[in-house]
Design a protein around this motif. Structure first.
Motif, PDB file in Angstrom:
ATOM      1  N   ASP A  68       0.791  -1.229   0.000  1.00  0.00           N
ATOM      2  CA  ASP A  68       0.000   0.000   0.000  1.00  0.00           C
ATOM      3  C   ASP A  68       0.827   1.285   0.000  1.00  0.00           C
ATOM      4  O   ASP A  68       0.300   2.346  -0.340  1.00  0.00           O
ATOM      5  N   LEU A 127      -5.930  -3.156   5.171  1.00  0.00           N
ATOM      6  CA  LEU A 127      -5.573  -1.924   4.471  1.00  0.00           C
ATOM      7  C   LEU A 127      -4.659  -1.099   5.370  1.00  0.00           C
ATOM      8  O   LEU A 127      -4.905  -0.987   6.578  1.00  0.00           O
ATOM      9  N   TYR A 148     -14.942   0.401   0.212  1.00  0.00           N
ATOM     10  CA  TYR A 148     -14.824  -0.080   1.592  1.00  0.00           C
ATOM     11  C   TYR A 148     -15.914  -1.104   1.914  1.00  0.00           C
ATOM     12  O   TYR A 148     -15.633  -2.201   2.408  1.00  0.00           O
ATOM     13  N   ARG A 170     -15.520  -4.361   0.051  1.00  0.00           N
ATOM     14  CA  ARG A 170     -14.484  -5.215   0.646  1.00  0.00           C
ATOM     15  C   ARG A 170     -15.036  -5.944   1.871  1.00  0.00           C
ATOM     16  O   ARG A 170     -14.734  -7.125   2.095  1.00  0.00           O
TER      17      ARG A 170
END
Length: 350
Positions: free
Chosen positions: A131, A207, A236, A239
């Motif tokens: 990330d 995340l 979001y 997920r």
């Protein structure tokens, strides 16, 4: 027949009797004059019309009235969600109430940031490498340990500089998109220990995010917390749906409704995939390689054996790992004895 008297035909007599009461209309529509005629006053536009006499009015054929349009439903039914979308997957999740939180603790999901994919690097660093951008890894760690980098935070939309250290690492945290406590109350209690460990380390459920935002979220679900950046909410929630679908977890009615409200704004949004977290990459820290943690460094000149060059000592392995230290092996690293080997595998702070 007597002379001088005329016989009136019966039919004419009947006709004259009728004519004494009502006018007889001729074919052109004009009334024939009679000696006695009932005069009907004109009807006022505001007064009700008098009923027509059968002999004075011919019924006018009326056009059939159109059928009334069917009443529309008060609430239109949304079209069926397309296959493969998060909205369709949401419809397949079970809806139940929360189970008791009794028995929950972090350890029921395994040790924090276990190396479940056996790539030689813990999950936290795997996600940081995935990330962060422009990240730098520590030399001698096989491209595993991230020292610094830049995060475009999905929750706030801001850019955060990450620097590994006891007082700076917490600025960037790894969030369980479906919180462990939430999962425990919605089906994870029935999962095996190995399955729960996989859940806690699944890249699909992880995340790198802004630390303060992650703290505010806590163990909230979509009914109690959503990312401040509205443009990320579809991704979001999608997920969360993907994670709950993968591990057979359920949602509460309030959570389901909150998810639906978000996903109905992006009905074509598809479920995300976990993605591969490659080992290595980034720029290696400048300078000579740091000795591997598996090798005890030789003491510096003038040091006593008690002053051997060891890593700093922390209260817990969690703090040691956050600062970039570990793992330590039994019989090789003096730091091993500072921490508790919970699983007895001869390694701590892994």
């Amino acid at each position: 027949m007597p002379r001088g008297r005329h016989v009136v035909p019966l039919a004419l007599t009947a006709l004259l009797a009728v004519g004494a009461c009502e006018p007889v209309a001729d074919p052109a529509g004009a009334a024939a004059p009679t000696t006695a005629m009932r005069v009907t006053p004109p009807t006022s536009p505001t007064s009700p019309a008098s009923p027509a006499s059968p002999a004075s009015a011919t019924p006018v054929p009326q056009a059939p009235r159109p059928a009334a349009a069917p009443r529309q439903a008060a609430r239109s039914t949304p079209p069926a969600a397309a296959r493969g979308t998060a909205l369709a997957a949401l419809a397949s999740l079970r809806v139940k109430g929360r189970a008791a939180k009794t028995g929950y603790e972090r350890e029921v999901f395994g040790h924090a940031w276990a190396d479940v994919d056996r790539n030689g690097c813990d999950t936290r660093n795997d996600i940081l490498r995935r990330d962060l951008t422009a990240y730098v890894v520590k030399a001698g760690t096989r491209g595993c340990l991230v020292l610094r980098g830049s995060l475009r935070d999905p929750y706030t939309g801001t850019t955060i500089g990450f620097v590994r250290g006891a007082s700076t690492s917490a600025r960037v945290q790894i969030d369980h998109v479906v919180a462990l406590s939430d999962a425990w109350q919605k089906g994870a209690q029935q999962l095996s220990f190995a399955r729960r460990t996989a859940f806690a380390n699944d890249p699909l459920n992880l995340l790198a995010v802004d630390g303060p935002s992650n703290q505010r979220k806590g163990d909230g679900d979509a009914a109690t917390w959503l990312p401040p950046q509205r443009g990320f909410r579809c991704a979001y929630v999608a997920r969360q749906v993907a994670v709950k679908s993968r591990y057979g977890l359920w949602v509460t009615a309030a959570e389901r409704d909150a998810m639906a409200r978000v996903l109905q704004t992006c009905p074509s949004h598809r479920l995300p995939s976990a993605g591969v977290v490659p080992l290595g990459g980034g720029r290696v820290e400048a300078g000579p390689p740091t000795p591997s943690p598996r090798t005890t460094p030789a003491p510096h000149p003038g040091q006593t054996p008690a002053q051997e060059a060891t890593d700093p000592r922390f209260d817990t392995c969690t703090k040691a790992k956050a600062a970039g230290y570990g793992p330590y092996l039994s019989g090789q690293d003096p730091e091993y004895g500072w921490y508790r080997d919970r699983d007895g595998d001869g390694r701590v702070c892994e």
